[in-house]
Design an enzyme around this catalytic site. Structure first.
Site, mmCIF file in Angstrom:
data_model
loop_
_atom_site.group_PDB
_atom_site.id
_atom_site.type_symbol
_atom_site.label_atom_id
_atom_site.label_comp_id
_atom_site.label_asym_id
_atom_site.label_seq_id
_atom_site.Cartn_x
_atom_site.Cartn_y
_atom_site.Cartn_z
ATOM 1 N N HIS A 551 -58.062 -1.499 33.760
ATOM 2 C CA HIS A 551 -57.195 -1.679 34.931
ATOM 3 C C HIS A 551 -55.846 -2.275 34.496
ATOM 4 O O HIS A 551 -54.789 -1.763 34.853
ATOM 5 C CB HIS A 551 -57.928 -2.599 35.920
ATOM 6 C CG HIS A 551 -57.120 -3.076 37.083
ATOM 7 N ND1 HIS A 551 -57.255 -2.564 38.355
ATOM 8 C CD2 HIS A 551 -56.169 -4.037 37.179
ATOM 9 C CE1 HIS A 551 -56.426 -3.183 39.172
ATOM 10 N NE2 HIS A 551 -55.750 -4.090 38.483
ATOM 11 N N GLU A 552 -55.890 -3.349 33.728
ATOM 12 C CA GLU A 552 -54.639 -3.999 33.312
ATOM 13 C C GLU A 552 -53.824 -3.079 32.413
ATOM 14 O O GLU A 552 -52.603 -2.993 32.534
ATOM 15 C CB GLU A 552 -54.909 -5.342 32.614
ATOM 16 C CG GLU A 552 -55.652 -6.372 33.474
ATOM 17 C CD GLU A 552 -55.004 -6.641 34.823
ATOM 18 O OE1 GLU A 552 -53.802 -6.366 34.998
ATOM 19 O OE2 GLU A 552 -55.715 -7.114 35.738
ATOM 20 N N HIS A 555 -51.988 -0.574 34.420
ATOM 21 C CA HIS A 555 -50.812 -1.096 35.129
ATOM 22 C C HIS A 555 -49.523 -0.794 34.364
ATOM 23 O O HIS A 555 -48.453 -0.675 34.960
ATOM 24 C CB HIS A 555 -50.920 -2.613 35.321
ATOM 25 C CG HIS A 555 -51.565 -2.999 36.621
ATOM 26 N ND1 HIS A 555 -51.195 -2.441 37.821
ATOM 27 C CD2 HIS A 555 -52.534 -3.906 36.904
ATOM 28 C CE1 HIS A 555 -51.940 -2.986 38.790
ATOM 29 N NE2 HIS A 555 -52.753 -3.869 38.260
ATOM 30 N N GLU A 612 -52.220 -0.836 42.366
ATOM 31 C CA GLU A 612 -53.566 -1.336 42.099
ATOM 32 C C GLU A 612 -54.589 -0.202 42.131
ATOM 33 O O GLU A 612 -55.543 -0.200 41.351
ATOM 34 C CB GLU A 612 -53.943 -2.422 43.108
ATOM 35 C CG GLU A 612 -53.078 -3.670 43.026
ATOM 36 C CD GLU A 612 -53.154 -4.355 41.669
ATOM 37 O OE1 GLU A 612 -54.188 -4.203 40.973
ATOM 38 O OE2 GLU A 612 -52.183 -5.027 41.287
ATOM 39 N N ASP A 616 -57.045 0.812 39.235
ATOM 40 C CA ASP A 616 -58.508 0.877 39.390
ATOM 41 C C ASP A 616 -59.039 2.225 38.913
ATOM 42 O O ASP A 616 -60.034 2.310 38.189
ATOM 43 C CB ASP A 616 -58.904 0.686 40.865
ATOM 44 C CG ASP A 616 -58.815 -0.765 41.309
ATOM 45 O OD1 ASP A 616 -58.795 -1.658 40.439
ATOM 46 O OD2 ASP A 616 -58.779 -1.003 42.530
HETATM 47 ZN ZN LIG Z 1 -54.070 -5.097 39.167
#
Ligand SMILES: [Zn+2]
Length: 713
Positions: A551-552, A555, A612, A616
């Site tokens: 997830h990070e 980003h 986000e 995800d």
């Molecule tokens: Zn996030």
């Protein structure tokens, strides 16, 4: 920085430091959110000399790793509603504690454990049980003990507030107004507007000033402007709350009510000039290097020279004026508002920021309004509030014993191995994306290779030597902590960027990507069960923390992150056709999440949550690929009941997001939180991944195996 070489924080030169305002948590978190993408919004209103950790692993908490059969609801078909299947059992026997607005199986349970560990350490410090000469332990103990002393909050903190009010009461003209606004800003009170340090978005090697919108008491601009019945009612309650708080400072009921209307009028005017939260997601919209001269042009009635002298930085010229229109509106407010009314507004802003350090009547009234916003029934016990406050002011001092107790070097090594496997999955996935062209793909690979990983705790800890803490007044300690932090931040302007800094403290149960440093950060606080356990099966670790790591990383390539290059500079490195393909694919996710209902008639905001949701989606896909990669061609025997290894991966993922929230909180978050509700994060990401349908043999067309899927990465 050498292109194509992945540097870690440790390998980079830098000066000591880290961040975090000592102002109220809500403001600090908002500041962090501005620059970074956190994994999770922790509360209703907001995203914490060389030293070594222990070489052996500390005892593991008794939390099951991997699939928790008790949390399942086997009456639910996993192909119909995977979240309910994974979390239904947990939800049926879990209720939200009265002093919390929400409860989650991972974030909340870990937070409670972390709080208990920190409390033990702080109580020992407060009782003087530390090595002689250990100044940090002394400061931690003094800060915590003074916070815990309710009597002092009634007396000494009240006296501190009286002294602070005196400065505001002495304002007679715009010059003394500017001096007082500077003093309040140093104290972490974001009155009228915000001023901080930031990396220049277009040249990430340069630290400049940033003037930004601010000055509100409600969570977001829309709270002042929306006309629906709920919003009107909330404003009425806020107006009432401001009046009651002012009354507690000694004003008559009538004067306080009148002053509350003044506050409302000024804040509403500031809200009108503020940029909406969805627009702020575009970094180009909050980047205007018009510098001090341009700031003066937008708001000529404010004496900026006086302000910067009082702030202690008279020479600042390089300034990003994030929202010029806000400063034009501020100018209008200052030009048309009487000095007496501005004094009233500043008194409120200071009072609002200080409430938690004052006597019980202030704390209770402050909580009463928090309860209106979040639905929480009861105030947190004092010790939890005090551990939290210590984490804000002395977080990296408090983080050392925490890391020593909970995090071993072996954990760091294991986490690093997982991140590297996920990074390899990203590269491999990129090679197979049909909508990419060779040029953009090469640049994406280059950026991915430059992402730095920070794991567990900072390599260089913050130095609190010049921060004075004593046992006289809790509010005075908070103010000194805020000034220390403001100076530490503003001192960065014009200096080299510190790449060793952490934006959250080691005990924090969260993670983030910072586009300006192009780094992903995982504190020891989240590297805990059920997210992570060095000894847990791969399916459990990759499903839970592996998805967080992916997830990070993703980003860096979401709707915001993709606009920055590997050096952290805001720069378009996309060919137009690929940028267009990205936008099309992102629009699919916007539509998908717009359709979800957060609470009542309020839908999830697909544009607000886009970054986000992309993270995800990508995170789950990358973690799954990395997990498959660890298995090679070997078959792993199912370890829990009848679930295959792949099924365990998905259940571990979903179970790390089991959450219950109060409806008021759900409504608040739908307005301000860039994350979708946990149920939609799980089902939304899972429905988009064909591997889930394969793992659970879902018939085509079932809700978790829809005919069309959204996929960006
Ligand atoms: Zn996030």
């Amino acid at each position: 920085m050498t292109q194509g070489v992945r540097l870690t924080g440790r390998e980079r030169a830098g000066t000591p430091g880290a961040i975090m305002g000592a102002a109220r948590a809500r403001k600090t978190r908002a500041a962090v959110r501005h620059a970074t993408s956190c994994l999770y919004l922790v509360t209703a209103l907001g995203c914490g000399t060389m030293w070594r950790p222990v070489a052996t692993r500390p005892p593991a908490p008794s939390v099951p790793a991997g699939v928790d059969p008790e949390a399942l609801d086997r009456s639910v078909d996993p192909c119909t509603d995977f979240y309910d299947f994974a979390c239904g059992g947990w939800a049926a026997r879990t209720s939200i504690p009265p002093d919390r607005p929400a409860w989650s199986r991972s974030f909340s349970e870990i937070t409670e454990r972390n709080l208990a560990i920190l409390r033990e350490s702080l109580e020992a410090d407060a009782a003087g049980h530390f090595e002689p000469g250990d100044e940090e332990a002394r400061k931690l103990g003094d800060f915590y003990a003074t916070c815990m002393d309710e009597e002092k909050a009634e007396t000494s903190s009240a006296e501190t507030l009286r002294q602070e009010f005196a400065r505001i009461d002495a304002i007679t003209n715009r010059e003394s107004l500017a001096r007082t606004v500077a003093a309040l800003h140093l104290r972490g009170v974001t009155a009228l507007f915000a001023f901080r340090a930031q990396q220049d978005l277009r040249d990430a090697t340069e630290m400049i000033g940033a003037a930004d919108q601010g000055g509100l008491g409600l969570p977001e601009r829309d709270y002042y402007l929306k006309r629906d019945a709920k919003s009107v009612e909330l404003r009425r309650r806020y107006d009432e709350h401001v009046g009651r708080m002012l009354e507690l400072t000694g004003e008559s009921h009538r004067a306080a009510a009148k002053h509350a209307r003044t506050v409302m009028r000024i804040e509403t005017a500031l809200a009108r000039g503020s940029m909406p939260v969805v627009e702020r997601r575009d970094p180009y919209k909050v980047y205007h290097r018009i510098d001090r001269e341009g700031l003066g042009r937008e708001a000529p009635v404010f004496p900026w020279n006086v302000y910067f002298v009082e702030l202690g930085y008279p020479g600042i010229t390089a300034i990003n004026v994030a929202v010029p229109g806000f400063f034009a509106q501020l100018n209008q407010v200052l030009a048309t508002t009487r000095i007496a009314d501005l004094r009233t507004y500043l008194r409120w802003q200071l009072l609002h920021a200080s409430a938690r350090a004052l006597g019980s009547r202030f704390v209770d009234e402050d909580f009463r309004f928090t309860a209106v916003l979040t639905g929480t029934e009861r105030l947190l016990p004092r010790w939890k509030r005090c551990v939290g406050a210590t984490d804000q002011v002395l977080g990296e001092a408090l983080g050392k014993p925490f890391v020593r107790k909970t995090f071993a070097l072996a954990d760091r090594a294991r986490a690093r191995t997982m991140i590297e496997a996920i990074e390899r999955s990203f590269d491999a996935n990129l090679a197979g994306l049909s909508w990419m062209d060779a040029e953009t793909r090469a640049r994406a690979l280059e950026k991915a290779a430059q992402i730095a990983n920070k794991i567990g705790f900072p390599d260089r800890w913050r130095d609190y030597e010049t921060l004075e803490i004593d046992r006289t007044s809790y509010l005075a300690n908070l103010i000194r902590g805020a000034i220390f932090e403001s100076r530490r931040q503003l001192d960065k302007i014009g200096r080299p960027v510190d790449r060793t800094e952490w934006l959250i403290t080691p005990p924090t149960v969260n993670a983030y990507y910072n586009p300006s440093l192009n780094e992903i950060v995982f504190p020891a606080g989240i590297l805990q069960p059920p997210f992570f356990m060095a000894a847990a099966p791969d399916a459990a670790n990759y499903g839970a923390i592996g998805m967080v790591m992916g997830h990070e990383l993703t980003h860096g390539f979401d709707d915001q992150g993709r606009k920055f290059d590997g050096h952290g500079n805001l720069r378009d490195w996309w060919t137009p056709a690929v940028a267009e393909a990205f936008t099309q694919r992102a629009a699919c996710l916007v539509r998908q999440f717009d359709a979800y209902v957060a609470v009542g008639d309020q839908h999830v905001n697909g544009k607000l949550t886009l970054g986000e949701n992309i993270a995800d989606q990508g995170g789950l896909k990358l973690a799954y690929a990395a997990y498959r990669g660890t298995r090679g061609s070997a078959t792993i025997t199912a370890q829990t009941g009848t679930f295959t290894a792949e099924q365990q991966f998905f259940i571990s993922f979903a179970q790390s997001w089991c959450t219950k929230r109060r409806p008021d909180l759900e409504r608040l978050l739908a307005n301000v939180d860039p994350h979708s509700p946990p149920r939609d994060r799980v089902n939304g990401a899972i429905a988009n991944l064909e591997a889930l349908a394969v793992a659970f043999s879902c018939p085509a067309g079932s809700p978790m195996a829809p005919p069309t899927r959204c996929a960006v990465w």
